[in-house]
Design an enzyme around this catalytic site. Structure first.
Site, PDB file in Angstrom:
ATOM      1  N   SER A 144       0.846  -1.183   0.000  1.00 30.52           N
ATOM      2  CA  SER A 144       0.000   0.000   0.000  1.00 30.52           C
ATOM      3  C   SER A 144       0.896   1.254   0.000  1.00 30.52           C
ATOM      4  O   SER A 144       1.716   1.424  -0.896  1.00 30.52           O
ATOM      5  CB  SER A 144      -0.966  -0.055   1.183  1.00 30.52           C
ATOM      6  OG  SER A 144      -1.942   0.960   1.118  1.00 30.52           O
ATOM      7  N   ASP A 286      -8.785  -4.707  -6.634  1.00 27.78           N
ATOM      8  CA  ASP A 286      -8.310  -3.524  -5.916  1.00 27.78           C
ATOM      9  C   ASP A 286      -8.858  -2.265  -6.581  1.00 27.78           C
ATOM     10  O   ASP A 286      -8.509  -1.950  -7.727  1.00 27.78           O
ATOM     11  CB  ASP A 286      -6.780  -3.504  -5.929  1.00 27.78           C
ATOM     12  CG  ASP A 286      -6.177  -2.440  -5.022  1.00 27.78           C
ATOM     13  OD1 ASP A 286      -6.903  -1.498  -4.640  1.00 27.78           O
ATOM     14  OD2 ASP A 286      -4.978  -2.560  -4.702  1.00 27.78           O
ATOM     15  N   HIS A 316      -8.150  -4.118  -1.908  1.00 31.65           N
ATOM     16  CA  HIS A 316      -6.856  -3.501  -1.600  1.00 31.65           C
ATOM     17  C   HIS A 316      -6.214  -4.119  -0.361  1.00 31.65           C
ATOM     18  O   HIS A 316      -4.984  -4.112  -0.231  1.00 31.65           O
ATOM     19  CB  HIS A 316      -7.049  -1.999  -1.392  1.00 31.65           C
ATOM     20  CG  HIS A 316      -5.781  -1.243  -1.187  1.00 31.65           C
ATOM     21  ND1 HIS A 316      -4.865  -1.019  -2.202  1.00 31.65           N
ATOM     22  CD2 HIS A 316      -5.252  -0.656  -0.073  1.00 31.65           C
ATOM     23  CE1 HIS A 316      -3.846  -0.333  -1.733  1.00 31.65           C
ATOM     24  NE2 HIS A 316      -4.042  -0.101  -0.447  1.00 31.65           N
TER      25      HIS A 316
END
Length: 340
Positions: A144, A286, A316
């Protein structure tokens, strides 16, 4: 560039090495002066943690904006870390063979109310490496926001890195996702001005989580009929929001949230500036990091690059929830970095 779409991958062979003679775990705080990309020269305190084999290859591990320097538990620091599923003795990031380094994000303590670029985080990590006398890292594993910082580190400090693994993070923030984060930040700003900042931060977090998870998960968990009374209706997802909001508010300051959220949207790195062997991991579901952006990134990197596509109900957040898929990828990538 090559594309790997079918998972799980076969497990990578373990290196035939004995358990090291010494395991260390230590924490510290570095006072450093950094020339920040947007905020000028600043005196910063960078908190770090290093654990694992005293003579192992150094692996930098960084997560999302709510992650911290404590990746996994150890005998010295026994509290659970944010990535226990992947880091520790016998796990994919094996602390019997690696020295794991992580920092608290610059700005995470809420004391820096200024523009923080992912490049600044990469420079902070480089400063910690200098402080610890570490010339080069075997790998940078970022997920991330951590993947964004890893890309910056590979671009700005590529001579100090052998391998990059970037999970669910790209060279930019997609404009539509930036728009969602702008709304989140405006909610928090409105709460500050109106005296309801805690409630506003909880709402912003709830809005963020909608983007983190897939449509299929919301259907599965919250697809039941609402409870309807004479004055109002209550929907199943509201119980979830009521639970996650206060937990987030209890550990995250509004200033830290505003600045680190903004930092994601400041991400800008030229793919061709990356000349480090790279594994990119994309989630098909995602909604925060579009697959098209990762294709563009992979095509631009000037080193051997593999793009792995995984599928997950968790969108995600797959790097936290899909333990087997992520572990297989990490084991394979680390095996390559140690034998290259």
């Amino acid at each position: 560039m090559s594309l790997s779409a079918a998972l799980p991958l076969p497990p990578a062979p373990r290196a035939a090495a004995a358990i090291p003679h010494s395991f260390t775990a230590e924490r510290g705080v570095l006072d450093a002066t950094l020339a920040m990309r947007h905020a000028g020269i600043r005196r910063l305190r960078i908190a770090w943690e290093l654990q694992g084999s005293a003579d192992g290859a150094v692996v930098i591990v960084q997560g999302g904006i709510s992650a911290n320097r404590h990746v996994a538990s150890s005998a010295r620091f026994g509290e659970a870390g944010w990535w226990e599923a992947q880091c520790g003795s016998g796990r994919a990031i094996d602390t019997r063979r690696h020295r794991v380094l992580a920092i608290d994000w610059v700005g995470a303590d809420g004391c820096l109310d200024a523009c923080i670029d992912p490049a600044d985080q990469a420079d902070a990590i480089a400063a910690v490496l200098d402080h610890l006398g570490i010339a080069r890292a075997a790998a940078f594993i970022g997920a991330s926001y951590g993947a964004m910082v890893g890309l910056q580190f590979a671009s700005r400090h590529g001579a100090r890195l052998e391998h990059l693994v970037a999970i669910s993070g790209a060279h930019r923030s997609h404009p539509q996702v930036t728009a969602l984060r702008v709304v989140q930040r405006r909610i928090v700003a409105l709460g500050r001005s109106e005296g309801g900042v805690r409630e506003a931060l909880a709402l912003a977090r709830s809005l963020a989580v909608i983007g983190y998870r897939s449509e299929a998960e919301f259907e599965q968990r919250f697809g039941t009929a609402p409870q309807v009374g004479p004055d109002a209706a209550r929907f199943a997802v509201e119980d979830y929001f009521d639970a996650i909001g206060p937990r987030f508010v209890a550990r995250f300051s509004p200033v830290a949230y505003l600045r680190l959220s903004e930092s994601i949207d400041l991400q800008s790195v030229a793919p061709e500036s990356i000349r480090v062997p790279t594994d990119l991991v994309a989630g098909g579901e995602d909604r925060i990091v579009p697959l098209a952006d990762l294709y563009t990134l992979a095509e631009g990197i000037r080193a051997r690059t593999q793009l792995h596509r995984i599928s997950s109900l968790y969108g995600h957040d797959a790097f936290l929830k899909e333990e087997a898929q992520i572990s297989a990828l990490l084991e394979t990538a680390l095996c390559r970095s140690l034998t290259a």
